[in-house]
Design an enzyme around this catalytic site. Structure first.
Site, PDB file in Angstrom:
ATOM      1  N   LYS A 249       0.825  -1.214   0.000  1.00 46.46           N
ATOM      2  CA  LYS A 249       0.000   0.000   0.000  1.00 46.46           C
ATOM      3  C   LYS A 249       0.856   1.260   0.000  1.00 46.46           C
ATOM      4  O   LYS A 249       0.637   2.161  -0.804  1.00 46.46           O
ATOM      5  CB  LYS A 249      -0.938   0.017   1.217  1.00 46.46           C
ATOM      6  CG  LYS A 249      -1.933  -1.115   1.255  1.00 46.46           C
ATOM      7  CD  LYS A 249      -2.801  -1.082   2.496  1.00 46.46           C
ATOM      8  CE  LYS A 249      -2.045  -1.181   3.795  1.00 46.46           C
ATOM      9  NZ  LYS A 249      -1.370  -2.452   4.058  1.00 46.46           N
TER      10      LYS A 249
ATOM     11  N   ARG B 219     -10.172   0.674   8.634  1.00 48.48           N
ATOM     12  CA  ARG B 219      -9.838  -0.728   8.893  1.00 48.48           C
ATOM     13  C   ARG B 219     -10.986  -1.484   9.535  1.00 48.48           C
ATOM     14  O   ARG B 219     -10.883  -2.690   9.728  1.00 48.48           O
ATOM     15  CB  ARG B 219      -8.607  -0.824   9.793  1.00 48.48           C
ATOM     16  CG  ARG B 219      -7.347  -0.430   9.070  1.00 48.48           C
ATOM     17  CD  ARG B 219      -6.143  -0.762   9.888  1.00 48.48           C
ATOM     18  NE  ARG B 219      -4.939  -0.449   9.134  1.00 48.48           N
ATOM     19  CZ  ARG B 219      -3.729  -0.678   9.563  1.00 48.48           C
ATOM     20  NH1 ARG B 219      -3.541  -1.216  10.741  1.00 48.48           N
ATOM     21  NH2 ARG B 219      -2.691  -0.370   8.825  1.00 48.48           N
TER      22      ARG B 219
ATOM     23  N   ARG C  95      11.543  -6.412   5.248  1.00 52.51           N
ATOM     24  CA  ARG C  95      11.433  -4.975   5.494  1.00 52.51           C
ATOM     25  C   ARG C  95      11.889  -4.643   6.912  1.00 52.51           C
ATOM     26  O   ARG C  95      12.556  -3.632   7.140  1.00 52.51           O
ATOM     27  CB  ARG C  95       9.989  -4.513   5.262  1.00 52.51           C
ATOM     28  CG  ARG C  95       9.793  -3.017   5.453  1.00 52.51           C
ATOM     29  CD  ARG C  95       8.420  -2.574   5.023  1.00 52.51           C
ATOM     30  NE  ARG C  95       7.416  -2.839   6.042  1.00 52.51           N
ATOM     31  CZ  ARG C  95       6.122  -2.584   5.900  1.00 52.51           C
ATOM     32  NH1 ARG C  95       5.656  -2.080   4.769  1.00 52.51           N
ATOM     33  NH2 ARG C  95       5.276  -2.843   6.872  1.00 52.51           N
TER      34      ARG C  95
ATOM     35  N   ARG D 156      11.549  -1.152  11.903  1.00 56.24           N
ATOM     36  CA  ARG D 156      10.189  -1.198  12.445  1.00 56.24           C
ATOM     37  C   ARG D 156      10.004  -2.472  13.263  1.00 56.24           C
ATOM     38  O   ARG D 156      10.047  -3.578  12.735  1.00 56.24           O
ATOM     39  CB  ARG D 156       9.165  -1.116  11.315  1.00 56.24           C
ATOM     40  CG  ARG D 156       9.106   0.263  10.700  1.00 56.24           C
ATOM     41  CD  ARG D 156       8.244   0.347   9.477  1.00 56.24           C
ATOM     42  NE  ARG D 156       6.895  -0.155   9.678  1.00 56.24           N
ATOM     43  CZ  ARG D 156       5.958  -0.100   8.751  1.00 56.24           C
ATOM     44  NH1 ARG D 156       6.208   0.442   7.578  1.00 56.24           N
ATOM     45  NH2 ARG D 156       4.764  -0.575   8.986  1.00 56.24           N
TER      46      ARG D 156
ATOM     47  N   ARG E  40      -1.292  -9.397  13.368  1.00 58.65           N
ATOM     48  CA  ARG E  40      -1.832  -8.303  12.555  1.00 58.65           C
ATOM     49  C   ARG E  40      -2.735  -8.852  11.454  1.00 58.65           C
ATOM     50  O   ARG E  40      -3.772  -8.266  11.133  1.00 58.65           O
ATOM     51  CB  ARG E  40      -0.689  -7.469  11.957  1.00 58.65           C
ATOM     52  CG  ARG E  40       0.008  -6.620  13.014  1.00 58.65           C
ATOM     53  CD  ARG E  40       1.401  -6.195  12.626  1.00 58.65           C
ATOM     54  NE  ARG E  40       1.456  -5.309  11.476  1.00 58.65           N
ATOM     55  CZ  ARG E  40       2.584  -5.050  10.813  1.00 58.65           C
ATOM     56  NH1 ARG E  40       3.726  -5.602  11.169  1.00 58.65           N
ATOM     57  NH2 ARG E  40       2.571  -4.231   9.787  1.00 58.65           N
TER      58      ARG E  40
END
Length: 190
Positions: A14, A89, A128, A134, A146
């Site tokens: 996204k 969401r 990532r 992160r 998640r």
């Protein structure tokens, strides 16, 4: 004015795609994740609150997210449109977004879901996490939590937007350029 909701599971691309689409269509990109991370980094009250949820892999509560997003839209009143990344969401957030946009004589033009296999996305996020720093991308258990949150709370949005004839699914696997082309085809036909 064009208002697009871009959604998909974490790691679906996204944020990457939003960067291309905001330039191509001159939209203001509103990423709840980026806004939360900014607030966390700067240790704002919102950031501290959001961090308690994000550290567990949970979604930040609707009321906090909605208030924050309304503020961001208000800061960009002269925008030609918005690209909502990571919001809404939940069904409650979708209804709140519809109400908020209606108060400004606007609406969600379309929702576009980037679809991809969970196992591919888990690997994307773990990779990532190695370079981004992160924390929420470095722990497979948190990533899978998640996804569970997404399946329980976000996936029902597909029906909501399908019923409103505003839902479009796009294959999120391929090169960045291939995926951008698929998204552009949807947007160009709105």
């Amino acid at each position: 004015m064009i208002n697009i909701v871009l959604f998909g599971k974490p790691g679906a691309g996204k944020g990457t795609q939003a960067e291309f689409l905001k330039e191509k269509y001159n939209l203001t990109h509103l990423s709840t994740g980026d806004i939360f991370r900014f607030n966390i980094k700067n240790e704002t009250e919102l950031g501290k609150l959001a961090k308690t949820f994000m550290d567990k892999g949970d979604l930040v509560p609707d009321a906090v997210t909605i208030k924050m997003l309304e503020s961001e839209v208000d800061k960009n009143q002269h925008s030609k449109g918005f690209l909502f990344d990571g919001f809404p969401r939940t069904l409650a957030q979708a209804a709140a977004l519809d109400t908020f946009l209606a108060s400004k004589d606007q609406e969600v033009t379309a929702t576009i879901a980037l679809e991809a296999d969970d196992e591919i996305l888990v690997q994307r996020l773990l990779e990532r996490g190695k370079t981004s720093g992160r924390v929420d991308d470095q722990d497979e258990e948190k990533i899978r939590n998640r996804y569970q949150e997404y399946n329980e709370k976000t996936a029902p949005l597909m029906s909501y937007y399908k019923n409103n004839k505003k839902f479009h699914a796009v294959n999120g696997i391929g090169t960045i350029q291939e995926i951008t082309k698929r998204l552009s085809e949807v947007i160009n036909n709105l």
